[in-house]
Scaffold this active site. Structure first.
Site, PDB file in Angstrom:
ATOM      1  N   GLY A  80     -34.039 -51.503 -37.801  1.00  0.00           N
ATOM      2  CA  GLY A  80     -33.190 -52.605 -37.326  1.00  0.00           C
ATOM      3  C   GLY A  80     -33.133 -53.819 -38.232  1.00  0.00           C
TER       4      GLY A  80
ATOM      5  N   GLY B 141     -33.028 -49.189 -44.026  1.00  0.00           N
ATOM      6  CA  GLY B 141     -32.282 -47.944 -44.085  1.00  0.00           C
ATOM      7  C   GLY B 141     -30.790 -48.156 -44.034  1.00  0.00           C
ATOM      8  N   ARG B 142     -30.250 -48.204 -42.837  1.00  0.00           N
ATOM      9  CA  ARG B 142     -28.794 -48.198 -42.687  1.00  0.00           C
ATOM     10  C   ARG B 142     -28.113 -49.378 -43.356  1.00  0.00           C
ATOM     11  NH1 ARG B 142     -29.344 -46.931 -36.407  1.00  0.00           N
ATOM     12  NH2 ARG B 142     -31.197 -48.184 -36.858  1.00  0.00           N
TER      13      ARG B 142
ATOM     14  N   GLN C  59     -39.637 -37.545 -49.906  1.00  0.00           N
ATOM     15  CA  GLN C  59     -40.097 -37.327 -48.532  1.00  0.00           C
ATOM     16  C   GLN C  59     -40.044 -35.842 -48.197  1.00  0.00           C
ATOM     17  OE1 GLN C  59     -38.029 -38.178 -44.763  1.00  0.00           O
ATOM     18  NE2 GLN C  59     -39.705 -39.611 -44.394  1.00  0.00           N
TER      19      GLN C  59
ATOM     20  N   LEU D 229     -31.137 -38.370 -44.656  1.00  0.00           N
ATOM     21  CA  LEU D 229     -30.435 -37.108 -44.877  1.00  0.00           C
ATOM     22  C   LEU D 229     -28.958 -37.334 -45.145  1.00  0.00           C
ATOM     23  CD1 LEU D 229     -31.854 -34.640 -42.209  1.00  0.00           C
ATOM     24  CD2 LEU D 229     -31.980 -34.436 -44.700  1.00  0.00           C
TER      25      LEU D 229
ATOM     26  N   CYS E 187     -38.948 -37.866 -37.585  1.00  0.00           N
ATOM     27  CA  CYS E 187     -37.619 -37.318 -37.278  1.00  0.00           C
ATOM     28  C   CYS E 187     -37.644 -36.549 -35.959  1.00  0.00           C
ATOM     29  CB  CYS E 187     -37.165 -36.402 -38.418  1.00  0.00           C
ATOM     30  SG  CYS E 187     -35.542 -35.695 -38.088  1.00  0.00           S
TER      31      CYS E 187
ATOM     32  N   LYS F 108     -44.588 -41.539 -42.885  1.00  0.00           N
ATOM     33  CA  LYS F 108     -43.624 -42.352 -42.139  1.00  0.00           C
ATOM     34  C   LYS F 108     -43.611 -41.814 -40.716  1.00  0.00           C
ATOM     35  CE  LYS F 108     -38.840 -44.038 -42.141  1.00  0.00           C
ATOM     36  NZ  LYS F 108     -37.935 -43.196 -41.347  1.00  0.00           N
TER      37      LYS F 108
ATOM     38  N   ASN G 145     -40.306 -50.737 -40.485  1.00  0.00           N
ATOM     39  CA  ASN G 145     -38.937 -50.203 -40.588  1.00  0.00           C
ATOM     40  C   ASN G 145     -38.261 -50.241 -39.226  1.00  0.00           C
ATOM     41  OD1 ASN G 145     -37.582 -47.019 -40.235  1.00  0.00           O
ATOM     42  ND2 ASN G 145     -36.638 -48.482 -41.628  1.00  0.00           N
TER      43      ASN G 145
ATOM     44  N   HIS H 266     -41.627 -46.840 -38.319  1.00  0.00           N
ATOM     45  CA  HIS H 266     -40.346 -47.114 -37.655  1.00  0.00           C
ATOM     46  C   HIS H 266     -40.704 -47.651 -36.265  1.00  0.00           C
ATOM     47  CE1 HIS H 266     -36.121 -45.431 -36.372  1.00  0.00           C
ATOM     48  NE2 HIS H 266     -36.299 -46.690 -36.039  1.00  0.00           N
TER      49      HIS H 266
HETATM   50  C1  LIG Z   1     -28.001 -40.681 -41.636  1.00  0.00           C
HETATM   51  C2  LIG Z   1     -29.475 -40.953 -41.494  1.00  0.00           C
HETATM   52  C3  LIG Z   1     -30.373 -40.041 -41.988  1.00  0.00           C
HETATM   53  C4  LIG Z   1     -31.750 -40.274 -41.867  1.00  0.00           C
HETATM   54  N1  LIG Z   1     -32.611 -39.391 -42.439  1.00  0.00           N
HETATM   55  C5  LIG Z   1     -33.941 -39.679 -42.464  1.00  0.00           C
HETATM   56  C6  LIG Z   1     -34.846 -38.872 -43.190  1.00  0.00           C
HETATM   57  O1  LIG Z   1     -34.472 -37.891 -43.851  1.00  0.00           O
HETATM   58  N2  LIG Z   1     -36.158 -39.206 -43.154  1.00  0.00           N
HETATM   59  C7  LIG Z   1     -36.609 -40.311 -42.469  1.00  0.00           C
HETATM   60  O2  LIG Z   1     -37.806 -40.600 -42.484  1.00  0.00           O
HETATM   61  N3  LIG Z   1     -35.770 -41.088 -41.783  1.00  0.00           N
HETATM   62  C8  LIG Z   1     -34.458 -40.813 -41.783  1.00  0.00           C
HETATM   63  N4  LIG Z   1     -33.597 -41.636 -41.114  1.00  0.00           N
HETATM   64  C9  LIG Z   1     -34.137 -42.803 -40.384  1.00  0.00           C
HETATM   65  C10 LIG Z   1     -34.218 -44.015 -41.298  1.00  0.00           C
HETATM   66  O3  LIG Z   1     -35.066 -43.755 -42.374  1.00  0.00           O
HETATM   67  C11 LIG Z   1     -34.776 -45.221 -40.545  1.00  0.00           C
HETATM   68  O4  LIG Z   1     -36.074 -44.923 -40.107  1.00  0.00           O
HETATM   69  C12 LIG Z   1     -33.928 -45.613 -39.344  1.00  0.00           C
HETATM   70  O5  LIG Z   1     -32.551 -45.549 -39.627  1.00  0.00           O
HETATM   71  C13 LIG Z   1     -34.296 -47.026 -38.893  1.00  0.00           C
HETATM   72  O6  LIG Z   1     -34.193 -47.944 -39.937  1.00  0.00           O
HETATM   73  P1  LIG Z   1     -32.858 -48.848 -40.182  1.00  0.00           P
HETATM   74  O7  LIG Z   1     -32.590 -49.543 -38.886  1.00  0.00           O
HETATM   75  O8  LIG Z   1     -33.228 -49.771 -41.302  1.00  0.00           O
HETATM   76  O9  LIG Z   1     -31.762 -47.882 -40.534  1.00  0.00           O
HETATM   77  C14 LIG Z   1     -32.223 -41.428 -41.206  1.00  0.00           C
HETATM   78  C15 LIG Z   1     -31.300 -42.358 -40.730  1.00  0.00           C
HETATM   79  C16 LIG Z   1     -29.949 -42.116 -40.860  1.00  0.00           C
HETATM   80  C17 LIG Z   1     -28.961 -43.140 -40.337  1.00  0.00           C
END
Ligand SMILES: Cc1cc2nc3c(=O)[nH]c(=O)nc-3n(C[C@H](O)[C@H](O)[C@H](O)COP(=O)(O)O)c2cc1C
Length: 322
Positions: free
Chosen positions: A197, A217-218, A53, A2, A83, A122, A195, A155
């Site tokens: 970390g 993601g991040r 999504q 988001l 979420c 997811k 997914n 996740h």
């Molecule tokens: C700002 C932000 C917005 C996110 N929005 C969504 C989203 O819309 N849908 C979703 O499935 N996950 C969302 N996530 C979670 C990420 O998709 C991911 O599952 C989570 O950050 C863990 O993965 P990472 O460690 O690679 O970031 C969001 C994460 C962040 C930081």
């Protein structure tokens, strides 16, 4: 993600990797039906392959939204069951759907009946303080039995529905990669994507020994050039990785084109470019210039040229590093 993986971020990501599958932000199915669908769903054709999504929990509503989205040529529809935000819980969707596998199956089936593209999911590895593996396996196993969904993005941490902010819910519940690996072992016909970390290509390679794919993601947001080697490393591409100079040039061209359209501002686009120079000398200056409100308000893409020049000036003694 988001607010993060909007079309401008995704376009930049696509310039960096041609093959990586890109995901939109979660979009509420009702918003697609009742809102400005062109604004919500339009993207640059170059962004493909791209998955939309959806958030929602009413099968007919999700099906209608999926059908509309398929008209925009998305390559995959993904249902959010991960979420934990209170707002999403109020709508009774997101992670709390993990308590309602029968409903999730109906949602997935209703969507799959209306579209020809894959409908995927997811989700988390569990909810609240549940730490056992079996409820996760039951969730996945039931969906495998009752639906045509074959792609599960997992996740690897629980969602705590009470007491943690959405942000803390991405960090505090412990990661259990072993649970995701075990899913792949028990359901070898499923496409299991891990997914949570993951911050380096070395980690991706390690996970790929046990699962079919990795979602980042991040780190892909804060350090997008991480994706630079992915086409060669994970998709067998023989093309050279994109260089900074060529990338910045393409980004400037895209930004100029977008600024010529109504409703686009440099601020909205440049915020996604901030991490691009991560790890390089001059990265701080790049970030500072591209987040300076007084410079951004001119809405002129030449700011990117100037910020890039600052990076190059910081690397005059080591031009090869860029
Ligand atoms: C700002 C932000 C917005 C996110 N929005 C969504 C989203 O819309 N849908 C979703 O499935 N996950 C969302 N996530 C979670 C990420 O998709 C991911 O599952 C989570 O950050 C863990 O993965 P990472 O460690 O690679 O970031 C969001 C994460 C962040 C930081």
């Amino acid at each position: 993600m988001l607010d993060w993986t909007d079309r401008h971020y995704r376009y930049m990501a696509r310039l960096i990797s041609q093959n990586t599958w890109l995901y939109t932000e979660m979009i509420n199915a009702n918003a697609i039906i009742h809102g400005n669908r062109d604004k919500l769903l339009t993207y640059h054709p170059q962004e493909q392959p791209i998955a939309l999504q959806l958030g929602g929990s009413e099968p007919e509503v999700l099906a209608q939204a999926a059908k509309i989205a398929a008209g925009y040529d998305y390559n995959e529809i993904n249902l959010n069951c991960g979420c934990p935000s209170p707002r999403v819980q109020q709508g009774a969707f997101g992670a709390c759907l993990m308590h309602e596998v029968a409903l999730v199956a109906r949602c997935l089936n209703a969507m799959q009946e209306t579209v020809d593209i894959p409908v995927t999911i997811k989700h988390r590895i569990g909810l609240d303080k549940e730490t056992a593996y079996q409820p996760l396996a039951d969730f996945v196993g039931t969906l495998r039995e009752r639906t045509a969904c074959r792609i599960f993005i997992v996740h690897a941490r629980n969602a705590w529905l009470e007491g943690l902010s959405p942000k803390d819910n991405r960090d505090i519940p412990p990661l259990r990669y072993d649970y995701v690996y075990r899913l792949k072992q028990e359901f070898p016909d499923l496409h299991i994507i891990l997914n949570g970390g993951v911050t380096s290509n070395k980690q991706i390679c390690q996970h790929l020994q046990y699962v079919d794919g990795v979602m980042v993601g991040r780190e892909a947001y804060h350090n997008p050039m991480l994706m630079r080697s992915w086409d060669a490393e994970f998709y067998g591409s023989t093309l050279p990785a994109v260089g900074y100079e060529a990338l910045v040039e393409q980004l400037i061209e895209y930004t100029q084109q977008q600024l010529a359209k109504p409703d686009n501002s440099l601020r909205h686009m440049a915020r996604h470019y901030l991490g691009l120079m991560h790890g390089l000398q001059g990265a701080r200056q790049w970030r500072r210039m591209l987040s300076d409100a007084s410079l951004l308000k001119n809405n002129n893409a030449s700011l990117i040229t100037a910020a890039w020049q600052a990076v190059k000036n910081s690397n005059v003694s080591q031009p090869a590093s860029i």
